[in-house]
Design a protein around this motif. Structure first.
Motif, PDB file in Angstrom:
ATOM      1  N   GLU A   8       0.810  -1.219   0.000  1.00  0.00           N
ATOM      2  CA  GLU A   8       0.000   0.000   0.000  1.00  0.00           C
ATOM      3  C   GLU A   8       0.841   1.266   0.000  1.00  0.00           C
ATOM      4  O   GLU A   8       0.443   2.269  -0.578  1.00  0.00           O
ATOM      5  N   THR A   9       1.998   1.236   0.622  1.00  0.00           N
ATOM      6  CA  THR A   9       2.860   2.413   0.650  1.00  0.00           C
ATOM      7  C   THR A   9       3.523   2.639  -0.695  1.00  0.00           C
ATOM      8  O   THR A   9       3.445   3.732  -1.262  1.00  0.00           O
ATOM      9  N   ARG A  11       2.824   1.469  -3.710  1.00  0.00           N
ATOM     10  CA  ARG A  11       1.939   1.679  -4.863  1.00  0.00           C
ATOM     11  C   ARG A  11       1.497   3.127  -5.002  1.00  0.00           C
ATOM     12  O   ARG A  11       1.158   3.581  -6.078  1.00  0.00           O
ATOM     13  N   ARG A  12       1.515   3.869  -3.914  1.00  0.00           N
ATOM     14  CA  ARG A  12       1.104   5.279  -3.958  1.00  0.00           C
ATOM     15  C   ARG A  12       2.167   6.181  -4.573  1.00  0.00           C
ATOM     16  O   ARG A  12       1.877   7.303  -4.957  1.00  0.00           O
ATOM     17  N   PHE A  13       3.411   5.697  -4.619  1.00  0.00           N
ATOM     18  CA  PHE A  13       4.516   6.523  -5.093  1.00  0.00           C
ATOM     19  C   PHE A  13       5.207   6.005  -6.342  1.00  0.00           C
ATOM     20  O   PHE A  13       5.964   6.731  -6.974  1.00  0.00           O
ATOM     21  N   ARG A  19       0.115  -4.418  -7.756  1.00  0.00           N
ATOM     22  CA  ARG A  19      -1.194  -4.013  -7.243  1.00  0.00           C
ATOM     23  C   ARG A  19      -1.933  -5.245  -6.750  1.00  0.00           C
ATOM     24  O   ARG A  19      -2.918  -5.677  -7.323  1.00  0.00           O
ATOM     25  N   ASP A  21      -3.694  -5.429  -4.229  1.00  0.00           N
ATOM     26  CA  ASP A  21      -5.030  -5.033  -3.796  1.00  0.00           C
ATOM     27  C   ASP A  21      -6.055  -5.249  -4.912  1.00  0.00           C
ATOM     28  O   ASP A  21      -7.172  -5.696  -4.659  1.00  0.00           O
ATOM     29  N   HIS A  46     -12.051  -2.723  -1.931  1.00  0.00           N
ATOM     30  CA  HIS A  46     -10.671  -2.426  -1.553  1.00  0.00           C
ATOM     31  C   HIS A  46     -10.456  -2.687  -0.062  1.00  0.00           C
ATOM     32  O   HIS A  46      -9.461  -3.310   0.322  1.00  0.00           O
TER      33      HIS A  46
END
Length: 132
Positions: A8-9, A11-13, A19, A21, A46
């Motif tokens: 999760e961390t 994938r945001r950057f 992915r 999720d 999600h």
């Protein structure tokens, strides 16, 4: 918990991040459709995917156990989970892009699960030492 937080961390950057999720969301939706149910909206899917990841990974990595071999078992479990995360989604009908769209994505997928296995093994070994 470690592998979900890592996914999760990053994938945001990072655009080439795995992915997992999305794979979880697809698996939940597919299972619900198979059972004749309508899947919830993407936000709920999600959330369910993340909860499912935490529970299933917690159960899976608990097999690292404790004692002298915990770190090795955790490492082997992590490597196996990583390879499975790259190889299995396609044959399961979940698509390959979330975990295998590029060589880099594949390497990150395997690496994430390997790190989680090492963390699980180290924690199990440590807990056994402190006799919690």
């Amino acid at each position: 918990m470690a592998v979900t937080v890592l996914h999760e961390t990053v994938r945001r950057f990072y655009p080439n991040a795995p992915r997992m999720d999305i794979l979880g969301m697809r698996a939940i939706a597919k299972g619900l459709r198979y059972a004749g149910q309508t899947p919830p909206d993407d936000d709920q899917l999600h959330t369910l995917s993340l909860l499912g990841d935490i529970v299933s990974n917690g159960l899976y990595y608990s097999f690292s156990g404790g004692g002298k071999m915990a770190l090795w078992r955790g490492t082997i479990l992590g490597a196996a989970a990583g390879v499975g995360g790259v190889v299995l989604p396609g044959p399961m009908g979940l698509g390959v892009a979330p975990s295998a769209r590029t060589k880099e994505t594949q390497a990150l997928t395997i690496g994430y699960y390997l790190v989680a296995g090492v963390v699980a093994g180290a924690v199990a070994k440590w807990l056994r030492k402190v006799k919690v």
